[in-house]
Enzyme design. Structure first.
Site, PDB file in Angstrom:
ATOM      1  N   GLU A 116       0.845  -1.199   0.000  1.00 11.59           N
ATOM      2  CA  GLU A 116       0.000   0.000   0.000  1.00 11.59           C
ATOM      3  C   GLU A 116       0.873   1.239   0.000  1.00 11.59           C
ATOM      4  O   GLU A 116       2.060   1.158   0.307  1.00 11.59           O
ATOM      5  CB  GLU A 116      -0.924  -0.020   1.225  1.00 11.59           C
ATOM      6  CG  GLU A 116      -0.148  -0.031   2.529  1.00 11.59           C
ATOM      7  CD  GLU A 116      -1.025  -0.287   3.753  1.00 11.59           C
ATOM      8  OE1 GLU A 116      -1.599  -1.392   3.838  1.00 11.59           O
ATOM      9  OE2 GLU A 116      -1.120   0.601   4.603  1.00 11.59           O
ATOM     10  N   LYS A 118       2.855   4.510   1.059  1.00 12.72           N
ATOM     11  CA  LYS A 118       3.340   5.130   2.293  1.00 12.72           C
ATOM     12  C   LYS A 118       3.022   6.612   2.160  1.00 12.72           C
ATOM     13  O   LYS A 118       3.598   7.314   1.337  1.00 12.72           O
ATOM     14  CB  LYS A 118       4.835   4.918   2.457  1.00 12.72           C
ATOM     15  CG  LYS A 118       5.368   5.508   3.755  1.00 12.72           C
ATOM     16  CD  LYS A 118       6.722   4.911   4.079  1.00 12.72           C
ATOM     17  CE  LYS A 118       7.330   5.329   5.411  1.00 12.72           C
ATOM     18  NZ  LYS A 118       6.816   6.405   6.145  1.00 12.72           N
ATOM     19  N   ASP A 120       2.891  10.427   2.980  1.00 13.64           N
ATOM     20  CA  ASP A 120       3.831  11.340   3.624  1.00 13.64           C
ATOM     21  C   ASP A 120       3.046  12.468   4.288  1.00 13.64           C
ATOM     22  O   ASP A 120       2.937  13.563   3.765  1.00 13.64           O
ATOM     23  CB  ASP A 120       4.765  11.903   2.548  1.00 13.64           C
ATOM     24  CG  ASP A 120       5.981  12.559   3.163  1.00 13.64           C
ATOM     25  OD1 ASP A 120       6.225  12.348   4.362  1.00 13.64           O
ATOM     26  OD2 ASP A 120       6.685  13.283   2.441  1.00 13.64           O
ATOM     27  N   TYR A 227      -4.788   3.746   7.412  1.00 13.18           N
ATOM     28  CA  TYR A 227      -4.114   2.553   6.890  1.00 13.18           C
ATOM     29  C   TYR A 227      -4.145   1.368   7.842  1.00 13.18           C
ATOM     30  O   TYR A 227      -3.523   0.351   7.572  1.00 13.18           O
ATOM     31  CB  TYR A 227      -2.668   2.869   6.519  1.00 13.18           C
ATOM     32  CG  TYR A 227      -1.855   3.472   7.644  1.00 13.18           C
ATOM     33  CD1 TYR A 227      -1.543   2.741   8.772  1.00 13.18           C
ATOM     34  CD2 TYR A 227      -1.408   4.787   7.569  1.00 13.18           C
ATOM     35  CE1 TYR A 227      -0.806   3.296   9.803  1.00 13.18           C
ATOM     36  CE2 TYR A 227      -0.674   5.352   8.588  1.00 13.18           C
ATOM     37  CZ  TYR A 227      -0.378   4.595   9.710  1.00 13.18           C
ATOM     38  OH  TYR A 227       0.338   5.147  10.725  1.00 13.18           O
ATOM     39  N   LYS A 315      11.275   2.837   0.256  1.00 12.41           N
ATOM     40  CA  LYS A 315      11.249   4.248  -0.141  1.00 12.41           C
ATOM     41  C   LYS A 315      11.634   4.381  -1.607  1.00 12.41           C
ATOM     42  O   LYS A 315      12.670   3.868  -2.020  1.00 12.41           O
ATOM     43  CB  LYS A 315      12.254   5.043   0.712  1.00 12.41           C
ATOM     44  CG  LYS A 315      11.913   5.043   2.179  1.00 12.41           C
ATOM     45  CD  LYS A 315      10.843   6.087   2.481  1.00 12.41           C
ATOM     46  CE  LYS A 315      11.008   6.591   3.879  1.00 12.41           C
ATOM     47  NZ  LYS A 315      11.275   7.952   4.032  1.00 12.41           N
ATOM     48  N   CYS A 413      31.010  41.243  -0.967  1.00 10.74           N
ATOM     49  CA  CYS A 413      29.695  40.647  -0.723  1.00 10.74           C
ATOM     50  C   CYS A 413      28.707  41.237  -1.732  1.00 10.74           C
ATOM     51  O   CYS A 413      28.631  42.462  -1.879  1.00 10.74           O
ATOM     52  CB  CYS A 413      29.231  40.933   0.693  1.00 10.74           C
ATOM     53  SG  CYS A 413      27.490  40.555   0.966  1.00 10.74           S
ATOM     54  N   CYS A 416      26.194  43.662   0.560  1.00 13.47           N
ATOM     55  CA  CYS A 416      26.610  44.880   1.262  1.00 13.47           C
ATOM     56  C   CYS A 416      27.887  45.484   0.685  1.00 13.47           C
ATOM     57  O   CYS A 416      28.276  46.592   1.036  1.00 13.47           O
ATOM     58  CB  CYS A 416      26.782  44.606   2.750  1.00 13.47           C
ATOM     59  SG  CYS A 416      28.183  43.538   3.107  1.00 13.47           S
ATOM     60  N   CYS A 431      30.803  36.486   4.095  1.00  9.07           N
ATOM     61  CA  CYS A 431      30.788  37.933   4.226  1.00  9.07           C
ATOM     62  C   CYS A 431      31.058  38.243   5.688  1.00  9.07           C
ATOM     63  O   CYS A 431      30.383  37.733   6.571  1.00  9.07           O
ATOM     64  CB  CYS A 431      29.414  38.478   3.806  1.00  9.07           C
ATOM     65  SG  CYS A 431      29.117  40.155   4.399  1.00  9.07           S
ATOM     66  N   CYS A 436      25.740  43.252   7.572  1.00 14.49           N
ATOM     67  CA  CYS A 436      25.256  43.059   6.200  1.00 14.49           C
ATOM     68  C   CYS A 436      23.740  42.835   6.245  1.00 14.49           C
ATOM     69  O   CYS A 436      23.262  41.986   6.981  1.00 14.49           O
ATOM     70  CB  CYS A 436      25.956  41.848   5.589  1.00 14.49           C
ATOM     71  SG  CYS A 436      25.237  41.306   4.041  1.00 14.49           S
TER      72      CYS A 436
HETATM   73  S1  IVH Z   1       1.918   1.077   9.170  1.00 18.66           S
HETATM   74  C1  IVH Z   1       3.833  -0.841  12.845  1.00 18.66           C
HETATM   75  N1  IVH Z   1       1.148   2.033   6.842  1.00 18.66           N
HETATM   76  O1  IVH Z   1       5.008   5.768   8.321  1.00 18.66           O
HETATM   77  C2  IVH Z   1       3.268  -0.303  11.589  1.00 18.66           C
HETATM   78  N2  IVH Z   1       2.443   3.414   8.235  1.00 18.66           N
HETATM   79  O2  IVH Z   1       7.552   4.484   9.993  1.00 18.66           O
HETATM   80  C3  IVH Z   1       3.021   1.129  11.669  1.00 18.66           C
HETATM   81  N3  IVH Z   1       2.889   5.629   7.332  1.00 18.66           N
HETATM   82  O3  IVH Z   1       4.704   7.170  11.248  1.00 18.66           O
HETATM   83  C4  IVH Z   1       2.676   1.898  10.529  1.00 18.66           C
HETATM   84  N4  IVH Z   1       1.807   5.375   5.440  1.00 18.66           N
HETATM   85  O4  IVH Z   1       2.425   6.988  10.225  1.00 18.66           O
HETATM   86  C5  IVH Z   1       1.827   2.264   7.969  1.00 18.66           C
HETATM   87  N5  IVH Z   1       0.395   2.737   4.765  1.00 18.66           N
HETATM   88  C6  IVH Z   1       1.053   2.983   5.886  1.00 18.66           C
HETATM   89  C7  IVH Z   1       1.684   4.219   6.139  1.00 18.66           C
HETATM   90  C8  IVH Z   1       2.384   4.388   7.336  1.00 18.66           C
HETATM   91  C9  IVH Z   1       2.528   6.208   6.186  1.00 18.66           C
HETATM   92  C10 IVH Z   1       3.718   6.284   8.377  1.00 18.66           C
HETATM   93  C11 IVH Z   1       3.258   5.996   9.774  1.00 18.66           C
HETATM   94  C12 IVH Z   1       4.507   5.968  10.604  1.00 18.66           C
HETATM   95  C13 IVH Z   1       5.579   5.768   9.602  1.00 18.66           C
HETATM   96  C14 IVH Z   1       6.218   4.400   9.842  1.00 18.66           C
END
Ligand code: IVH
Length: 721
Positions: A116, A118, A120, A227, A315, A413, A416, A431, A436
């Site tokens: 799924e 992640k 941000d 999630y 990531k 600089c 200034c 500088c 400045c």
């Molecule tokens: S599961 C033990 N699922 O990523 C499992 N986390 O390092 C806990 N995050 O701060 C998290 N998307 O808030 C999970 N689909 C997702 C996520 C997710 C973002 C964040 C989560 C946590 C960090 C995990």
């Protein structure tokens, strides 16, 4: 037409019901059946009735989403189950290793993995009891977070009540985000008002949730994706993949896509497919999360010290794009460092438009042979400022112009016109004129920024203009500004003037006034003392009452003395004892250290830097000025109790096995903070053994000796007592 309370109550209920239904159609199903105008009409009718009959206002009314009263501070709440983090991986090999590892741990079993996005954003936990939203909290340190229920209530896609057959208890976890459009609009408005801009949507979401005034939060375009679940009672689910449909059925927003994979190949396919579509989501994503689907298998896989063995985050690489480098300009930073900045043909990277990128320093330009006119590759990763990572040499035009940094500077600089110098030890030009204007502006900005004195109204443009108009020559001048001066401040140009205005001026003056008594640690940070970041500022504030005390600190002088004299045992021993007694140092555990070896709260380099700063002309002037202005930051000195008075004084602990939600270091810190000691082996002198999963021989030995053994839950109870 007059209406009595009974009739009003009835109509109010109808309206709330209607509005909730339309919210649901609009937000969860993206299928509204009435126009915005009609919706607004219903909404207004409800507001009018509630204004007329304030007794009928309920916290769960849709109107309350616009926010109740501001809070003084967030209440701290403990999570029912700790909120853990995930291990990160950056390569497909590591993903393969992850799958191989869980296959090894669960031999001969089929293991399905869910993939799924992640998200941000900002991690939150929401608790629904019998279908009603009761509490929302931030992750905090994983165990304790801020109670942000009021703020979460302002997010319109968060249902106040769950739809049909809601379980008795349902804790849902997810991420609050700000969508890109909303983020860009918000920043545009802030720019107009001269407020500091948010670096990215995640910071904007985090900054919004930190607001104590829910009315402000209500205006921010926030959304949420859930999630997973935390504590639950009254529902039976065996698979994570079932959680998505459960949450959806209850009216909670979940991610639009997830995959179930049964082999490494399928996992990698899903990761690739997600990468192809993730930029179309409303929220920002920086990776894929892989989770074992079956809860029963998860249970058997368990946890390592800080994260589950059954999940991992992959990531994605930061997005890179090509664009043309139009020019190179030189920026002067807070400490006078000159940074070359690339002016680019604007391009879209990871969802936002980039027109500038850092080139770091002179050597980088030479090393990468970056020329004006070149096509360059730029990269944006998370919060990092976009950077030029490479030149596409094959696309270099004939007339591309090399950029000679030193020649360009002519020793002066660019702001200034005073002398610049390149310290042979450092790569940067600097500088040296601390007056400045560019430096002053950056210092004022830093001084007023979040985390420092938090004077929200004084951001980039305002700081710029204040310095330009000569109203501010150094940060402390802010305290002498008059509301009228600020109100008249022109943030535009002479031809197109745009004044700061009375309302903004009042707000700014209030924030400046409030800054006078902010905690000492914030002040120490705001003063931009070299080597003093937030952590050091906090440490210093725990041991000193005010800035003067820090400036002439005996503790810091002792730290320096100790390091100078550590070879002369007798002298060093005396100082070490003094520092330990003050709580500013601990006996070192490393065997390599001498007998009297100690670890001090701050090291000698920092101590020197702080003392030097306050002994310098600038530092002395700051001290004098603070006195004149009558500024007295709030003392945060911890009553550093004598070790013997602490509750665990004299108790020895031994740790064994893996604790479910804290690392050994964390447990050790907690024990030591309360005066206890942690030893590595069990003996008759051991008072307690703290045991986690798969304890070693220490566990058996403790049993033999009849030593009290407890688990993390009992340990937490003990700490709470
Ligand atoms: S599961 C033990 N699922 O990523 C499992 N986390 O390092 C806990 N995050 O701060 C998290 N998307 O808030 C999970 N689909 C997702 C996520 C997710 C973002 C964040 C989560 C946590 C960090 C995990």
């Amino acid at each position: 037409m007059a209406i009595d309370e009974k009739q009003a109550a009835k109509r109010i209920e109808q309206l709330r019901h209607e509005i909730r239904r339309h919210d649901r159609l609009y937000y969860d199903e993206a299928a509204p059946i009435i126009s915005d105008r009609e919706y607004d009409r219903l909404y207004k009718e409800l507001i009018d009735l509630e204004t007329q009959f304030p007794d009928l206002v309920r916290p769960d009314s849709p109107t309350q989403r616009v926010g109740g009263k501001p809070l003084q501070a967030f209440e701290q709440v403990s999570h029912l189950i700790p909120m853990l983090s995930l291990d990160n991986t950056y390569s497909e090999d590591e993903v393969k290793n992850f799958y191989a590892r869980i296959r090894r741990l669960l031999p001969n079993e089929k293991i399905a993995v869910v993939i799924e996005p992640k998200v941000d954003g900002v991690a939150v936990s929401l608790i629904y009891q019998s279908g009603k939203l009761r509490q929302a909290a931030t992750r905090g340190d994983g165990n304790v977070g801020d109670n942000i229920t009021q703020n979460i209530r302002t997010i319109r896609s968060v249902p106040e009540r769950l739809r049909d057959m809601a379980p008795k208890l349902l804790e849902v976890r997810g991420e609050v985000y700000m969508d890109r459009q909303g983020f860009e609009k918000l920043n545009e408005e802030r720019k107009k008002q001269g407020l500091p801009l948010f670096a990215n949507p995640r910071n904007a979401a985090a900054g919004s949730l930190k607001q104590l005034d829910p009315k402000i939060v209500a205006k921010r375009p926030l959304g949420v994706v859930f999630y997973g679940t935390g504590a639950i009672e009254g529902v039976d689910v065996d698979l994570h993949s079932e959680v998505f449909s459960l949450l959806k059925k209850l009216g909670l927003p979940v991610t639009e896509r997830w995959w179930v994979a049964k082999s490494v190949e399928e996992i990698l396919d899903a990761i690739h497919e997600l990468d192809g579509i993730r930029h179309k989501f409303a929220y920002q994503t920086d990776g894929a999360v892989l989770k074992v689907d079956a809860f029963e298998q998860r249970e058997r896989l368990g946890f390592t010290a800080k994260s589950p063995r059954w999940a991992i985050a992959y990531k994605y690489e930061a997005e890179r794009v090509e664009t043309r480098l139009l020019n190179i300009v030189i920026q002067v930073g807070r400490t006078g460092i000159l940074t070359p900045v690339a002016v680019l043909e604007p391009v879209l990277v990871s969802g936002s438009t980039v027109g500038r990128a850092t080139l770091h320093n002179e050597d980088e330009i030479k090393r990468k042979d970056i020329r004006i006119g070149d096509t360059v590759v730029i990269e944006k990763a998370g919060e990092v400022i976009p950077a030029v990572v490479a030149v596409v040499k094959s696309k270099r035009p004939r007339d591309a112009k090399p950029f000679d940094f030193s020649e360009h500077l002519h020793g002066k600089c660019p702001v200034c016109g005073e002398r610049v110098r390149r310290d042979p030890q450092f790569v940067a030009w600097r500088c040296e004129n601390i007056q400045c204007p560019a430096q002053t502006t950056r210092r004022v900005e830093f001084f007023a920024a979040r985390g420092a004195l938090d004077i929200e109204s004084v951001g980039g443009i305002v700081a710029d203009k204040l310095v330009e108009r000569g109203l501010v020559r150094e940060p402390l001048d802010l305290f002498e500004l008059k509301s009228e001066q600020l109100a008249k401040l022109n943030l535009g140009t002479q031809d197109a003037p745009r004044v700061f205005g009375e309302k903004n001026a009042k707000k700014a003056i209030q924030a400046i006034k409030r800054a006078r008594t902010l905690p000492l640690s914030r002040w120490l940070f705001a003063l931009a003392i070299p080597d003093v970041g937030k952590t050091t500022a906090t440490q210093l504030a725990r041991f000193h009452d005010n800035i003067d005390e820090v400036a002439h600190s005996q503790l810091l002088r002792d730290v320096l003395d100790y390091h100078e004299k550590r070879e002369h045992k007798q002298d060093a021993k005396e100082i070490a004892e003094r520092l330990i007694k003050a709580g500013f140092a601990k006996q070192s555990k490393s065997k390599a250290e001498k007998k009297h070896g100690i670890v001090t709260e701050v090291g000698p380099a920092v101590a020197q830097s702080v003392l030097d700063f306050f002994a310098s002309a600038i530092g002395r002037k700051i001290l004098q000025r603070l006195k004149q202005l009558g500024i007295t930051p709030k003392s945060e000195r911890a009553s550093v109790k004598k070790a013997a008075e602490l509750p665990l004084a004299g108790k020895t602990f031994v740790l064994t096995g893996v604790l479910p939600s804290m690392t050994r270091e964390e447990a050790t810190q907690k024990i030591e903070a309360l005066g206890g000691r942690v030893s590595s082996s069990v003996s008759k002198k051991t008072d307690y053994v703290l045991a986690g999963a798969q304890p070693g021989s220490k566990f058996d030995k403790a049993k033999q000796l009849g030593i009290r053994i407890f688990d993390e839950a009992e340990f937490r109870k003990m700490l709470a007592r």
